[in-house]
Design a protein around this motif. Structure first.
Motif, mmCIF file in Angstrom:
data_model
loop_
_atom_site.group_PDB
_atom_site.id
_atom_site.type_symbol
_atom_site.label_atom_id
_atom_site.label_comp_id
_atom_site.label_asym_id
_atom_site.label_seq_id
_atom_site.Cartn_x
_atom_site.Cartn_y
_atom_site.Cartn_z
ATOM 1 N N ALA A 2 0.353 8.407 -5.267
ATOM 2 C CA ALA A 2 0.894 9.516 -4.480
ATOM 3 C C ALA A 2 0.311 9.558 -3.076
ATOM 4 C CB ALA A 2 0.616 10.836 -5.196
ATOM 5 N N MET A 3 -0.908 9.042 -2.918
ATOM 6 C CA MET A 3 -1.585 9.118 -1.620
ATOM 7 C C MET A 3 -1.419 7.855 -0.783
ATOM 8 S SD MET A 3 -5.235 11.088 -2.235
ATOM 9 C CE MET A 3 -5.824 9.961 -3.493
ATOM 10 N N THR A 4 -1.265 6.694 -1.442
ATOM 11 C CA THR A 4 -1.268 5.411 -0.738
ATOM 12 C C THR A 4 -0.159 4.520 -1.291
ATOM 13 O OG1 THR A 4 -2.760 4.356 -2.323
ATOM 14 C CG2 THR A 4 -3.787 5.617 -0.553
ATOM 15 N N GLY A 5 -0.190 3.270 -0.865
ATOM 16 C CA GLY A 5 0.750 2.280 -1.396
ATOM 17 C C GLY A 5 0.185 1.551 -2.596
ATOM 18 N N TRP A 6 -0.657 2.230 -3.333
ATOM 19 C CA TRP A 6 -1.333 1.643 -4.499
ATOM 20 C C TRP A 6 -0.340 1.075 -5.517
ATOM 21 C CZ3 TRP A 6 -5.741 -0.180 -6.116
ATOM 22 C CH2 TRP A 6 -6.050 -0.225 -7.468
ATOM 23 N N GLY A 7 0.828 1.686 -5.600
ATOM 24 C CA GLY A 7 1.812 1.228 -6.588
ATOM 25 C C GLY A 7 2.308 -0.176 -6.328
ATOM 26 N N ASN A 8 2.096 -0.702 -5.134
ATOM 27 C CA ASN A 8 2.538 -2.061 -4.812
ATOM 28 C C ASN A 8 1.528 -3.122 -5.227
ATOM 29 O OD1 ASN A 8 4.915 -1.082 -3.540
ATOM 30 N ND2 ASN A 8 3.732 -0.646 -1.665
ATOM 31 N N VAL A 9 0.347 -2.685 -5.648
ATOM 32 C CA VAL A 9 -0.695 -3.625 -6.079
ATOM 33 C C VAL A 9 -0.360 -4.129 -7.483
ATOM 34 C CG1 VAL A 9 -3.143 -3.913 -6.600
ATOM 35 C CG2 VAL A 9 -2.429 -2.466 -4.671
#
Length: 502
Positions: free
Chosen positions: A150-157
């Motif tokens: 929700a805060m960063t593009g962490w889901g792309n990792v």
């Protein structure tokens, strides 16, 4: 010989008692009885311990599970409070032994199962503790993953969820590795912070929804008393089982209590009230989400992900703190001690903590949490059938069989009175087997399901009463006269050292 000193209801070893015990292969610095100076935990320490443990994601989700099974909000919260009031009784009964004699759970279990048989209840508790450790790490890791996305593009990792899970798992193991005193300090400061965060969430629910919301006014889905009871009894067993693990190894913490009053008041005030309040907050917040977002959101991380970045950051810290305070205290101390007890001269508490963490991964917590049926009926139900009988044996032994009289030095002998035959107390083993087998027979026998639904309580009674009957004339029992002959009451005279008392 005076091997132990009893002062203000607390028993510690004399110098002579320590000298004759410390070379035993069953002794190490973590498993020995606590000293007078180490009895330093106050009522606040025990209240903060339970507040920190109760404010956790599984507790938040328990009420959600009961509502999903058809209960209304007050039936769900009431069931949880009742279950915690019931489990508080064995918690306090076993706490007395830990406080009075200053011994950890694996050493306490030597009294009823024997110097080698202790591994049976210790490892049983360890396996369940490791399972809970994995569950909380999965809850925490998944929540952190949600909030990072929700805060960063962490889901792309690639593999972001497993990475978050393993990182959070490692943090838990690292803190546990540092030992019980580090846990005490963490709980001391974490408890008030968690209370503030929980109440802040409740205030948001009230203001955002403009009231308590539709879920609190929704009726129960049960149309008859019979339908309700069919869910109530296994749900109550689940609520009891939630903390029945601590009912066994609570001596691991109460061995540090300043007095019986400190641990009794601290635990009695904090456990039922915190579980009830936090469960209610879970229901109220989910109710508010129906009004605000048009759906019930039971996952606090999924809810926080809808807030501002700053609120998400604070929420992430809160979830990390809530999960750590529960996981490290409730779920890793007992397994670590049990593993350490397998080879006291070779294994430390830290090594036990690492092994527990690795075993937790093998138990696949993601499967247990796949649905609420696995969580409440499978996980909580099955281990209640194991821990109830062990609880019954522990309580019967200390209160009914031995009448609170123990010989501390004998607990560290490989051939002492608590070694029984070959290190195993057959009466405890048969009592445990009888209780567990009876419960499983009832589970698979038509018409007897009600007994399985109350597995923890029924198992406690059956195994406890059978053990009491079998142990009444056992050679390991100490009479009041024998206890007085080994115990110095009230302390030594000024200027007299313990090693000269005989």
């Amino acid at each position: 010989m005076k091997y132990q000193l009893e002062e203000n209801g607390i028993v510690t070893l004399t110098d002579h008692g320590t000298d004759v015990s410390k070379e035993s292969p069953l002794w190490n610095e973590d498993l020995r009885p606590t000293t007078k100076e180490e009895h330093s935990w106050t009522g606040y320490n025990y209240a903060s311990l339970w507040i920190g443990m109760c404010i956790c994601l599984p507790a938040y989700s328990m009420a959600a599970g009961l509502i999903s099974l058809g209960m209304n909000w007050w039936q769900a919260v009431g069931t949880i409070i009742l279950g915690n009031c019931i489990v508080l009784i064995p918690i306090l009964l076993n706490s007395h032994a830990g406080t009075k004699f200053g011994i950890p759970y694996p050493v306490y279990a030597r009294i009823w199962f024997g110097s080698k048989g202790t591994h049976i209840p210790s490892i049983a508790r360890a396996v369940i503790g490791a399972g809970w450790f994995g569950i909380n790490c999965w809850f925490g890791g998944a929540s952190i993953d949600t909030l990072l996305m929700a805060m960063t593009g962490w889901g792309n990792v690639p593999g972001h969820l497993p990475i978050a899970f393993i990182a959070f798992w490692a943090l838990n193991v690292w803190i546990a590795y540092r030992g019980p005193e580090a846990i005490k300090r963490m709980e001391f400061w974490a408890a008030p912070a968690l209370i503030v965060m929980s109440l802040a969430l409740l205030v948001w629910a009230l203001t955002a929804a403009g009231g308590w919301g539709p879920m609190l006014s929704a009726p129960s889905k049960f149309t008859t008393t019979g339908e309700f009871l069919k869910i109530f009894f296994p749900a109550l067993t689940g609520a009891i089982a939630f903390w029945s693990t601590l009912a066994l190894n609570i001596p691991d913490f109460c061995r540090y209590a300043k007095s019986q009053k400190a641990q009794i008041v601290g635990q009695s005030v904090s456990l039922p009230s915190t579980m009830g309040l936090f469960s209610f907050i879970g229901v109220a917040v989910a109710s508010a989400t129906v009004v605000v977002y048009g759906e019930a959101i039971w996952d606090p991380a999924a809810l926080l992900a809808k807030f501002s970045p700053f609120a998400i950051l604070l929420g992430t810290l809160g979830i990390v703190l809530a999960t750590l305070t529960t996981n490290v205290a409730a779920n890793i101390v007992a397994p670590a001690r049990a593993i350490e007890n397998l080879a006291p001269r070779k294994l430390s508490f830290g090594a036990g903590a690492i092994i527990t963490g690795l075993f937790a991964l093998l138990m696949q917590p993601w499967y247990i949490l796949e649905n609420f049926s696995n969580y409440i009926f499978l996980w909580l139900g099955y281990y209640a059938a194991l821990l109830g009988p062990i609880d019954g044996i522990a309580i019967a032994d200390y209160w009914l069989v031995r009448k609170r009289r123990l010989h501390l030095v004998e607990l560290y002998k490989t051939d002492g009175i608590y070694s029984y035959a070959g290190g195993y107390n057959k009466h405890a083993i048969w009592s445990l087997v009888a209780g567990v087998v009876f419960l499983f027979i009832c589970k698979w026998t038509p018409g007897l399901g009600i007994i399985w639904d109350n597995a923890w309580f029924i198992g406690l009674l059956i195994s406890g009463l059978l053990y009491w009957a079998l142990m009444k004339e056992d050679a390991s029992l100490i009479s009041a006269e024998q206890y007085d002959s080994i115990t110095l009451k009230g302390g030594a005279r000024k200027g007299q050292s313990f090693e000269h008392i005989s």
